[in-house]
Motif scaffolding. Structure first.
Motif, mmCIF file in Angstrom:
data_model
loop_
_atom_site.group_PDB
_atom_site.id
_atom_site.type_symbol
_atom_site.label_atom_id
_atom_site.label_comp_id
_atom_site.label_asym_id
_atom_site.label_seq_id
_atom_site.Cartn_x
_atom_site.Cartn_y
_atom_site.Cartn_z
ATOM 1 N N CYS A 19 0.759 -1.208 0.081
ATOM 2 C CA CYS A 19 0.028 0.192 -0.035
ATOM 3 C C CYS A 19 0.802 1.205 -0.111
ATOM 4 N N ILE A 20 0.528 2.376 -0.616
ATOM 5 C CA ILE A 20 1.271 3.471 -0.769
ATOM 6 C C ILE A 20 0.459 4.604 0.221
ATOM 7 N N GLY A 21 1.274 5.289 0.833
ATOM 8 C CA GLY A 21 0.744 6.346 1.510
ATOM 9 C C GLY A 21 0.859 7.696 0.769
ATOM 10 N N HIS A 67 -12.651 5.936 5.167
ATOM 11 C CA HIS A 67 -12.398 5.055 3.869
ATOM 12 C C HIS A 67 -11.472 6.137 3.154
ATOM 13 N N GLU A 68 -10.549 5.244 2.309
ATOM 14 C CA GLU A 68 -9.699 5.541 1.390
ATOM 15 C C GLU A 68 -10.091 4.919 -0.003
ATOM 16 N N VAL A 69 -10.465 5.374 -1.009
ATOM 17 C CA VAL A 69 -10.596 4.757 -2.303
ATOM 18 C C VAL A 69 -9.506 4.836 -3.035
ATOM 19 N N ALA A 119 -3.200 0.110 12.618
ATOM 20 C CA ALA A 119 -4.328 1.026 11.914
ATOM 21 C C ALA A 119 -4.665 0.681 10.841
ATOM 22 N N LYS A 120 -3.823 -0.099 10.188
ATOM 23 C CA LYS A 120 -4.116 -0.508 8.509
ATOM 24 C C LYS A 120 -4.990 -1.941 8.467
ATOM 25 N N GLY A 121 -4.519 -2.851 9.502
ATOM 26 C CA GLY A 121 -4.424 -4.238 9.179
ATOM 27 C C GLY A 121 -5.735 -5.040 9.822
ATOM 28 N N THR A 187 -2.693 1.839 -4.276
ATOM 29 C CA THR A 187 -1.931 2.926 -4.783
ATOM 30 C C THR A 187 -2.025 4.437 -4.392
ATOM 31 N N GLY A 188 -2.641 4.378 -3.261
ATOM 32 C CA GLY A 188 -3.142 5.737 -2.640
ATOM 33 C C GLY A 188 -4.382 6.315 -2.979
ATOM 34 N N THR A 189 -4.663 7.206 -2.149
ATOM 35 C CA THR A 189 -5.968 7.779 -2.079
ATOM 36 C C THR A 189 -6.338 9.323 -2.469
ATOM 37 N N PRO A 190 -7.192 9.785 -3.182
ATOM 38 C CA PRO A 190 -7.102 11.284 -3.437
ATOM 39 C C PRO A 190 -7.831 11.914 -2.243
HETATM 40 MG MG MG Z 1 -4.248 4.659 1.536
#
Ligand code: MG
Length: 217
Positions: A19-21, A67-69, A119-121, A187-190
Motif C-alpha cells: 500500500c502507498i501512503g 474510507h480511502e478509495v 491501524a491499517k491491518g 496505490t493511494g487515495t485522493p
Molecule cells: Mg491509503
C-alpha cells in the motif's frame, strides 16, 4: 485469500498487499503532511481482504475508521529491479479497492513513531472489487475515482493526480521486494477521506472497472 487472475483464469494466493501512503498532493494537504519525495510504503495482511458481498466490521479498538478509495493493481509475474519502462507489463489486472484506516490509531502511531500495521491491518480493512484484465485498461493514469457514502459523494479524484504513477510504484517497490504473481498494490487515495459508521453503505467507482459496494457493520 485466493483470487482468480482474470487474464489467465489461474487461481492465485494473494501474497503481499503493498500500500502507498500520501500519493495524492491534495490528500497529503488534508492530512497536514508534506508531499513525499519517495513513495511511502506499508503492508496489509492478506487476511484484511474482503470481497462482495462481505461487510466491513468496525473493530472495538478504534472509534474513527476512515474510507480511502484507491486503484489496485494485481501483479502477474515475478520480478525484481523492474525497469520503469517495463513495469506495467507486470500488472495482470486492476480493481477498485478501499484502504480502510483506523485514523485514531494511525495518528497515535505517527505521533509515537510506531508502525501503521494495526491501524491499517484489521480484518475486513481491504475491500477489493472485481478484477479486470489489465489489457482492458488503456491508461491506468486516466481513471476517475469516486467514493459515495449513503449516496453522497465524499471522494472524487483522478489517477492522473498521483504523485508516483503505477509504473513508478512497481519499479520502486521491486527494488525492495521481489514482486510475485498475486501480490496486490493499493496505490493511494485522493482527498476527501472521512469516517464511516455502522450501517453506512459505501459505493466506490472507477469506470470502466465494476463498482465496489460494501456495507459497514
Ligand atoms: Mg491509503
Amino acid at each position: 485469500m485466493i483470487l482468480t487472475d482474470p487474464s489467465s483464469a489461474e487461481r492465485v494466493r494473494v501474497g503481499k498487499v503493498l500500500c502507498i501512503g500520501r500519493n495524492y498532493a491534495e490528500h497529503a494537504a488534508e492530512m497536514n503532511a508534506s508531499v513525499p519525495k519517495q513513495p511511502i510504503i506499508f503492508l496489509k495482511p492478506s487476511t484484511a481482504i474482503i470481497r462482495m458481498p462481505d461487510s466491513i466490521r468496525l473493530p472495538s479498538m478504534t472509534s474513527d475508521v476512515h474510507h480511502e478509495v484507491e486503484l489496485v493493481a494485481m501483479i502477474g509475474r515475478s520480478g525484481r529491479d523492474i525497469p520503469l519502462n517495463r513495469s506495467l507489463e507486470y500488472v495482470t489486472a486492476y480493481a477498485i479497492g478501499l484502504d480502510m484506516t483506523a485514523r485514531d490509531l494511525q495518528s497515535e502511531a505517527k505521533r509515537k513513531g510506531k508502525p501503521w500495521s494495526v491501524a491499517k491491518g484489521f480484518d475486513t480493512f481491504a475491500p477489493l472489487g472485481e478484477l479486470v484484465p489489465a489489457a482492458e485498461i488503456d491508461d491506468p493514469q486516466h481513471l476517475k475515482l469516486t467514493l459515495n457514502v449513503n449516496g453522497i459523494t465524499r471522494q472524487h479524484g483522478s489517477t492522473r493526480d498521483m504523485i508516483f504513477s503505477v509504473a513508478h510504484l512497481i519499479s520502486y517497490c521491486s527494488r525492495i521486494f521481489t514482486l510475485e504473481h498475486g501480490d496486490l498494490l493499493y496505490t493511494g487515495t485522493p482527498e476527501g477521506v472521512g469516517p464511516v459508521v455502522k450501517g453506512d453503505w459505501l459505493e466506490a467507482t472507477c469506470d470502466p472497472l465494476p463498482p465496489l459496494t460494501v456495507t459497514v457493520v
